[in-house]
Design an enzyme around this catalytic site. Structure first.
Site, PDB file in Angstrom:
ATOM      1  N   HIS A  22      32.132 -30.721 -59.031  1.00 17.26           N
ATOM      2  CA  HIS A  22      31.747 -29.743 -59.738  1.00 17.26           C
ATOM      3  C   HIS A  22      30.143 -29.730 -59.226  1.00 17.26           C
ATOM      4  O   HIS A  22      29.568 -30.416 -58.747  1.00 17.26           O
ATOM      5  CB  HIS A  22      31.594 -30.195 -61.251  1.00 17.26           C
ATOM      6  CG  HIS A  22      33.175 -30.194 -61.993  1.00 17.26           C
ATOM      7  ND1 HIS A  22      33.418 -29.118 -62.953  1.00 17.26           N
ATOM      8  CD2 HIS A  22      34.197 -30.438 -61.281  1.00 17.26           C
ATOM      9  CE1 HIS A  22      34.464 -29.410 -63.013  1.00 17.26           C
ATOM     10  NE2 HIS A  22      35.309 -29.890 -62.385  1.00 17.26           N
ATOM     11  N   GLY A  23      29.631 -28.677 -59.623  1.00 20.38           N
ATOM     12  CA  GLY A  23      28.305 -28.287 -59.188  1.00 20.38           C
ATOM     13  C   GLY A  23      27.978 -27.883 -57.874  1.00 20.38           C
ATOM     14  O   GLY A  23      27.203 -28.581 -57.375  1.00 20.38           O
TER      15      GLY A  23
ATOM     16  N   ASP B  48      38.280 -23.973 -67.035  1.00 13.42           N
ATOM     17  CA  ASP B  48      37.086 -24.740 -66.869  1.00 13.42           C
ATOM     18  C   ASP B  48      36.442 -25.744 -67.983  1.00 13.42           C
ATOM     19  O   ASP B  48      36.155 -25.076 -68.975  1.00 13.42           O
ATOM     20  CB  ASP B  48      36.026 -24.174 -66.010  1.00 13.42           C
ATOM     21  CG  ASP B  48      35.175 -24.924 -65.445  1.00 13.42           C
ATOM     22  OD1 ASP B  48      35.313 -26.188 -65.044  1.00 13.42           O
ATOM     23  OD2 ASP B  48      34.017 -24.198 -64.881  1.00 13.42           O
ATOM     24  N   HIS B  49      36.468 -27.036 -67.650  1.00 10.63           N
ATOM     25  CA  HIS B  49      35.946 -27.790 -68.769  1.00 10.63           C
ATOM     26  C   HIS B  49      36.397 -27.751 -70.353  1.00 10.63           C
ATOM     27  O   HIS B  49      35.849 -27.449 -71.309  1.00 10.63           O
ATOM     28  CB  HIS B  49      34.351 -27.507 -68.773  1.00 10.63           C
ATOM     29  CG  HIS B  49      33.800 -28.433 -67.539  1.00 10.63           C
ATOM     30  ND1 HIS B  49      33.569 -29.576 -67.477  1.00 10.63           N
ATOM     31  CD2 HIS B  49      33.306 -27.768 -66.730  1.00 10.63           C
ATOM     32  CE1 HIS B  49      32.896 -29.786 -66.507  1.00 10.63           C
ATOM     33  NE2 HIS B  49      32.726 -28.716 -65.831  1.00 10.63           N
TER      34      HIS B  49
ATOM     35  N   SER C 208      26.994 -25.166 -56.629  1.00 10.02           N
ATOM     36  CA  SER C 208      25.735 -24.276 -56.320  1.00 10.02           C
ATOM     37  C   SER C 208      24.456 -25.136 -55.675  1.00 10.02           C
ATOM     38  O   SER C 208      24.274 -26.176 -56.367  1.00 10.02           O
ATOM     39  CB  SER C 208      25.275 -23.268 -57.630  1.00 10.02           C
ATOM     40  OG  SER C 208      26.360 -22.454 -57.769  1.00 10.02           O
TER      41      SER C 208
HETATM   42 CO    CO Z   1      31.970 -28.405 -64.077  1.00 10.59          CO
END
Ligand code: CO
Length: 290
Positions: free
Chosen positions: A221-222, A83-84, A224
């Site tokens: 992404h993000g 991730d990233h 949550s």
């Molecule tokens: Co992300």
């Protein structure tokens, strides 16, 4: 069963459902994530956090090695993604250390530099059968004034908001020039927790347009804090959704409750993490797709 991320997200794009990609901080949470996929009969994308890809490579190797062994053991399709990915060296090492996918995040760079750097990584990754995700537009964090400003309507017009988000024409050109297997887009979500009571506004019109025009699977992404309604709304258009904070919160809450009740805290935390991820799989439609 261990597969590339491309296999999982291509099938999801075709079937118009979305596969959650959980972050995990240790082997306990890795097992909890695998349990969720097996219970829900869902494909799984294990998202190893960037904090593990550091100068201390041994730590990353340990978690990648455990992830690989779990992916091979479970009977649902499972990919392992960095991730990233940031430093070039860490991205190449992740391929060597067992990831079947890497994210090369060059979203803070100008378009042409983003293209040039990601295209080089794609060339290496594809030579060894590894998928690549990258990002265009910028998904900020909740400490990022500009990202939250776009969400909280400090900017007035749709045009101003769109300037922070992924541009469809640029995205088409970007995918063509880089050869990436899937693309993370900015449509309104941000990383981390939202301020109390805040519901993100997702630009569904833009998301649908991106799904229509961009020829590879889209990644959000993000995830949550989005809430079920927004997650359900995004699922037909996005093929992978990154989720960390909601799972970590469930894990922590499970531990806290066990400290009260006298149950084994690790067991309780794991069970809560698993239950939250199963919920994501059901809401996003990846349950029963394995
Ligand atoms: Co992300």
């Amino acid at each position: 069963m261990l597969v590339t991320m491309k296999e999982i997200v291509d099938a999801a794009r075709e079937g118009r459902y979305c596969v959650p990609a959980p972050n995990y901080n240790d082997v306990t949470q890795l097992y909890a994530a695998a349990d969720a996929a097996v219970q829900a009969r869902s494909p799984l994308i294990l998202d190893i956090g960037r904090m593990f890809a550091t100068e201390d490579r041994a730590l990353f190797q340990e978690l990648a090695c455990a992830s690989r062994s779990v992916a091979e053991r479970i009977d649902v399709p499972c990919a392992i993604n960095l991730d990233h990915g940031s430093a070039y060296e860490h991205i190449v090492q992740a391929m060597f250390d067992g990831c079947t996918s890497v994210m090369a995040d060059r979203s803070s760079l100008p378009f042409e530099e983003n293209v040039a750097q990601v295209a080089e990584i794609v060339r290496i990754a594809h030579a060894v059968g590894v998928s690549v995700e990258s990002e265009l537009g910028h998904v900020g964090t909740n400490e990022d004034e500009e990202a939250l400003g776009g969400l909280q309507h400090h900017v007035e017009t749709d045009e101003e908001k769109r300037a922070l988000y992924t541009n469809p024409e640029e995205a088409v050109r970007y995918v063509e020039e880089t050869g990436v297997d899937c693309l993370a887009v900015a449509v309104g979500t941000v990383h981390g927790f939202y301020p109390e009571g805040f519901v993100p506004s997702v630009d569904f019109e833009l998301l649908a347009e991106l799904r229509e025009k961009v020829p590879v699977p889209l990644v959000i992404h993000g995830g949550s804090g989005s809430g079920d309604e927004i997650l359900k709304g995004m699922a037909p258009y996005a093929s992978k959704l990154n989720v960390g904070h909601d799972l970590f919160k469930a894990f922590g809450d499970g531990i806290a409750a066990a400290v009260e009740s006298g149950e084994d805290p690790v067991v309780a935390g794991s069970r809560a993490y698993t239950a939250e991820l199963v919920h994501y799989m059901e809401v996003l439609g990846s349950a029963n797709k394995a």
